[in-house]
Design a protein around this motif. Structure first.
Motif, PDB file in Angstrom:
ATOM      1  N   ALA A  88       0.833  -1.206   0.000  1.00 56.03           N
ATOM      2  CA  ALA A  88       0.000   0.000   0.000  1.00 56.03           C
ATOM      3  C   ALA A  88       0.869   1.259   0.000  1.00 56.03           C
ATOM      4  CB  ALA A  88      -0.926  -0.005   1.214  1.00 56.03           C
ATOM      5  N   ARG A  89       1.957   1.241   0.781  1.00 55.28           N
ATOM      6  CA  ARG A  89       2.870   2.395   0.791  1.00 55.28           C
ATOM      7  C   ARG A  89       3.541   2.565  -0.565  1.00 55.28           C
ATOM      8  NH1 ARG A  89       4.082   0.473   5.852  1.00 55.28           N
ATOM      9  NH2 ARG A  89       5.955  -0.548   5.092  1.00 55.28           N
ATOM     10  N   GLN A  90       3.907   1.445  -1.200  1.00 54.22           N
ATOM     11  CA  GLN A  90       4.520   1.514  -2.525  1.00 54.22           C
ATOM     12  C   GLN A  90       3.539   2.089  -3.548  1.00 54.22           C
ATOM     13  OE1 GLN A  90       5.895  -2.465  -3.472  1.00 54.22           O
ATOM     14  NE2 GLN A  90       8.025  -1.766  -3.345  1.00 54.22           N
ATOM     15  N   ALA A  91       2.282   1.637  -3.502  1.00 54.28           N
ATOM     16  CA  ALA A  91       1.274   2.120  -4.445  1.00 54.28           C
ATOM     17  C   ALA A  91       1.018   3.610  -4.240  1.00 54.28           C
ATOM     18  CB  ALA A  91      -0.026   1.327  -4.280  1.00 54.28           C
ATOM     19  N   LEU A  92       0.953   4.051  -2.992  1.00 56.94           N
ATOM     20  CA  LEU A  92       0.756   5.468  -2.719  1.00 56.94           C
ATOM     21  C   LEU A  92       1.933   6.284  -3.229  1.00 56.94           C
ATOM     22  CD1 LEU A  92      -0.867   7.741  -1.391  1.00 56.94           C
ATOM     23  CD2 LEU A  92       0.358   7.252   0.731  1.00 56.94           C
ATOM     24  N   GLN A  94       3.972   5.531  -5.694  1.00 54.76           N
ATOM     25  CA  GLN A  94       3.931   5.569  -7.159  1.00 54.76           C
ATOM     26  C   GLN A  94       2.861   6.528  -7.653  1.00 54.76           C
ATOM     27  OE1 GLN A  94       3.376   1.498  -8.323  1.00 54.76           O
ATOM     28  NE2 GLN A  94       5.524   0.951  -7.980  1.00 54.76           N
ATOM     29  N   THR A  95       1.710   6.556  -6.977  1.00 55.11           N
ATOM     30  CA  THR A  95       0.634   7.462  -7.365  1.00 55.11           C
ATOM     31  C   THR A  95       1.066   8.906  -7.192  1.00 55.11           C
ATOM     32  OG1 THR A  95      -1.002   5.816  -6.702  1.00 55.11           O
ATOM     33  CG2 THR A  95      -1.777   8.069  -6.955  1.00 55.11           C
ATOM     34  N   ILE A  96       1.727   9.199  -6.088  1.00 54.45           N
ATOM     35  CA  ILE A  96       2.204  10.567  -5.852  1.00 54.45           C
ATOM     36  C   ILE A  96       3.211  10.969  -6.917  1.00 54.45           C
ATOM     37  CG2 ILE A  96       3.573  11.981  -4.269  1.00 54.45           C
ATOM     38  CD1 ILE A  96       2.149  10.518  -1.966  1.00 54.45           C
ATOM     39  N   GLU A  97       4.124  10.067  -7.272  1.00 52.04           N
ATOM     40  CA  GLU A  97       5.102  10.360  -8.332  1.00 52.04           C
ATOM     41  C   GLU A  97       4.416  10.610  -9.669  1.00 52.04           C
ATOM     42  OE1 GLU A  97       8.058   7.303  -8.613  1.00 52.04           O
ATOM     43  OE2 GLU A  97       8.648   7.532  -6.513  1.00 52.04           O
ATOM     44  N   VAL A  99       1.325  11.705 -10.182  1.00 51.47           N
ATOM     45  CA  VAL A  99       0.604  12.983 -10.130  1.00 51.47           C
ATOM     46  C   VAL A  99       1.586  14.142 -10.242  1.00 51.47           C
ATOM     47  CG1 VAL A  99      -0.771  14.476  -8.620  1.00 51.47           C
ATOM     48  CG2 VAL A  99      -1.383  12.077  -8.883  1.00 51.47           C
ATOM     49  N   ARG A 100       2.703  14.049  -9.550  1.00 50.08           N
ATOM     50  CA  ARG A 100       3.710  15.120  -9.638  1.00 50.08           C
ATOM     51  C   ARG A 100       4.243  15.249 -11.065  1.00 50.08           C
ATOM     52  NH1 ARG A 100       6.887  13.965  -3.990  1.00 50.08           N
ATOM     53  NH2 ARG A 100       5.464  15.167  -2.686  1.00 50.08           N
ATOM     54  N   ALA A 101       4.487  14.107 -11.709  1.00 53.03           N
ATOM     55  CA  ALA A 101       4.992  14.161 -13.084  1.00 53.03           C
ATOM     56  C   ALA A 101       3.943  14.732 -14.040  1.00 53.03           C
ATOM     57  CB  ALA A 101       5.411  12.766 -13.540  1.00 53.03           C
ATOM     58  N   ARG A 102       2.690  14.412 -13.797  1.00 53.76           N
ATOM     59  CA  ARG A 102       1.617  14.864 -14.684  1.00 53.76           C
ATOM     60  C   ARG A 102       1.391  16.370 -14.586  1.00 53.76           C
ATOM     61  NH1 ARG A 102      -4.599  12.627 -14.440  1.00 53.76           N
ATOM     62  NH2 ARG A 102      -5.420  13.988 -16.067  1.00 53.76           N
ATOM     63  N   PHE A 103       1.473  16.909 -13.381  1.00 50.59           N
ATOM     64  CA  PHE A 103       1.173  18.317 -13.179  1.00 50.59           C
ATOM     65  C   PHE A 103       2.415  19.163 -12.909  1.00 50.59           C
ATOM     66  CE2 PHE A 103      -2.760  16.095 -11.911  1.00 50.59           C
ATOM     67  CZ  PHE A 103      -3.612  16.657 -12.850  1.00 50.59           C
ATOM     68  N   ASP A 104       3.572  18.620 -13.194  1.00 54.59           N
ATOM     69  CA  ASP A 104       4.815  19.334 -12.920  1.00 54.59           C
ATOM     70  C   ASP A 104       4.968  20.594 -13.774  1.00 54.59           C
ATOM     71  OD1 ASP A 104       7.203  19.683 -11.559  1.00 54.59           O
ATOM     72  OD2 ASP A 104       8.366  18.628 -13.105  1.00 54.59           O
ATOM     73  N   ASP A 105       4.477  20.554 -15.017  1.00 58.31           N
ATOM     74  CA  ASP A 105       4.659  21.686 -15.924  1.00 58.31           C
ATOM     75  C   ASP A 105       3.565  22.746 -15.812  1.00 58.31           C
ATOM     76  OD1 ASP A 105       2.788  19.945 -16.875  1.00 58.31           O
ATOM     77  OD2 ASP A 105       3.271  20.258 -18.992  1.00 58.31           O
ATOM     78  N   LEU A 106       2.532  22.531 -14.983  1.00 60.64           N
ATOM     79  CA  LEU A 106       1.457  23.519 -14.822  1.00 60.64           C
ATOM     80  C   LEU A 106       1.910  24.648 -13.896  1.00 60.64           C
ATOM     81  CD1 LEU A 106      -1.805  21.419 -14.329  1.00 60.64           C
ATOM     82  CD2 LEU A 106      -1.169  22.791 -16.282  1.00 60.64           C
ATOM     83  N   PRO A 107       1.492  25.874 -14.203  1.00 58.96           N
ATOM     84  CA  PRO A 107       1.783  26.969 -13.287  1.00 58.96           C
ATOM     85  C   PRO A 107       0.970  26.786 -11.984  1.00 58.96           C
ATOM     86  CG  PRO A 107       0.809  27.779 -15.351  1.00 58.96           C
ATOM     87  CD  PRO A 107       0.876  26.298 -15.428  1.00 58.96           C
ATOM     88  N   PRO A 108       1.451  27.285 -10.865  1.00 57.50           N
ATOM     89  CA  PRO A 108       0.767  27.092  -9.579  1.00 57.50           C
ATOM     90  C   PRO A 108      -0.670  27.592  -9.563  1.00 57.50           C
ATOM     91  CG  PRO A 108       2.972  27.949  -9.212  1.00 57.50           C
ATOM     92  CD  PRO A 108       2.734  27.958 -10.687  1.00 57.50           C
ATOM     93  N   ALA A 109      -0.967  28.696 -10.210  1.00 61.71           N
ATOM     94  CA  ALA A 109      -2.327  29.242 -10.199  1.00 61.71           C
ATOM     95  C   ALA A 109      -3.293  28.294 -10.910  1.00 61.71           C
ATOM     96  CB  ALA A 109      -2.345  30.618 -10.851  1.00 61.71           C
ATOM     97  N   GLU A 110      -2.863  27.742 -12.036  1.00 58.33           N
ATOM     98  CA  GLU A 110      -3.718  26.815 -12.788  1.00 58.33           C
ATOM     99  C   GLU A 110      -3.925  25.510 -12.009  1.00 58.33           C
ATOM    100  OE1 GLU A 110      -3.766  24.734 -17.191  1.00 58.33           O
ATOM    101  OE2 GLU A 110      -2.550  26.531 -16.877  1.00 58.33           O
ATOM    102  N   LEU A 111      -2.880  25.023 -11.351  1.00 62.67           N
ATOM    103  CA  LEU A 111      -2.986  23.827 -10.524  1.00 62.67           C
ATOM    104  C   LEU A 111      -3.945  24.054  -9.355  1.00 62.67           C
ATOM    105  CD1 LEU A 111      -2.003  20.951 -10.000  1.00 62.67           C
ATOM    106  CD2 LEU A 111      -0.112  21.917  -8.704  1.00 62.67           C
ATOM    107  N   GLU A 112      -3.861  25.237  -8.750  1.00 62.02           N
ATOM    108  CA  GLU A 112      -4.767  25.570  -7.646  1.00 62.02           C
ATOM    109  C   GLU A 112      -6.216  25.611  -8.131  1.00 62.02           C
ATOM    110  OE1 GLU A 112      -5.340  26.052  -3.712  1.00 62.02           O
ATOM    111  OE2 GLU A 112      -3.347  26.000  -4.599  1.00 62.02           O
ATOM    112  N   ALA A 113      -6.444  26.123  -9.343  1.00 65.85           N
ATOM    113  CA  ALA A 113      -7.798  26.173  -9.904  1.00 65.85           C
ATOM    114  C   ALA A 113      -8.331  24.762 -10.152  1.00 65.85           C
ATOM    115  CB  ALA A 113      -7.798  26.986 -11.198  1.00 65.85           C
ATOM    116  N   LEU A 114      -7.491  23.855 -10.648  1.00 64.26           N
ATOM    117  CA  LEU A 114      -7.911  22.458 -10.853  1.00 64.26           C
ATOM    118  C   LEU A 114      -8.265  21.782  -9.535  1.00 64.26           C
ATOM    119  CD1 LEU A 114      -5.390  21.152 -13.541  1.00 64.26           C
ATOM    120  CD2 LEU A 114      -7.862  21.325 -13.770  1.00 64.26           C
TER     121      LEU A 114
END
Length: 131
Positions: A88-92, A94-97, A99-114
């Motif tokens: 479960a810790r491994q799956a969590l 991997q999921t966090i990694e 999500v970070r990779a998916r939204f890494d290129d978004l500006p903070p304001a746009e990420l906050e809006a999502l």
């Protein structure tokens, strides 16, 4: 008292009692006593030092959960719980990694809006899932 009176009259004493008095207490401690808890294997498996060793042996295929339980003197359910929590810790992680990779290129304001949009959609009853 009744047994003594009966034996004085020639009858044998009650078989539930020893001739010398009450039954002697067992010499080993009771299984639920402090001595057993000190050696009990199913205590708090999160804090034991061999938890990482159980995980390493299971992942490398050096034994089944039953064999590892025997090796480390714990129950099979403890080994299975340790492995389940590890997965479960491994799956969590991997999921966090992901999500970070998916939204890494978004500006903070746009990420906050999502994030705000997803929160509002989640709190509305019978709302479709936000993607």
């Amino acid at each position: 008292m009744k047994d003594r009176q009966a034996s004085a009259g020639g009858e044998p004493p009650c078989p539930a009692r020893h001739a010398s008095g009450p039954r002697p207490r067992p010499t080993r401690p009771h299984r639920r006593g402090a001595a057993h808890r000190a050696h009990a294997g199913d205590g708090n498996a999160r804090s034991v030092p061999w938890r990482a060793e159980i995980i390493a042996k299971a992942e490398s295929g050096q034994g089944s959960p039953a064999q590892l339980a025997t090796l480390f003197r714990v129950s099979r359910s403890t080994v299975q719980r340790v492995l389940r929590e590890h997965r479960a810790r491994q799956a969590l992680g991997q999921t966090i990694e992901q999500v970070r990779a998916r939204f890494d290129d978004l500006p903070p304001a746009e990420l906050e809006a999502l994030i705000d949009e997803a929160i509002v959609a989640t709190l509305q009853p019978n709302a479709p899932a936000a993607v």
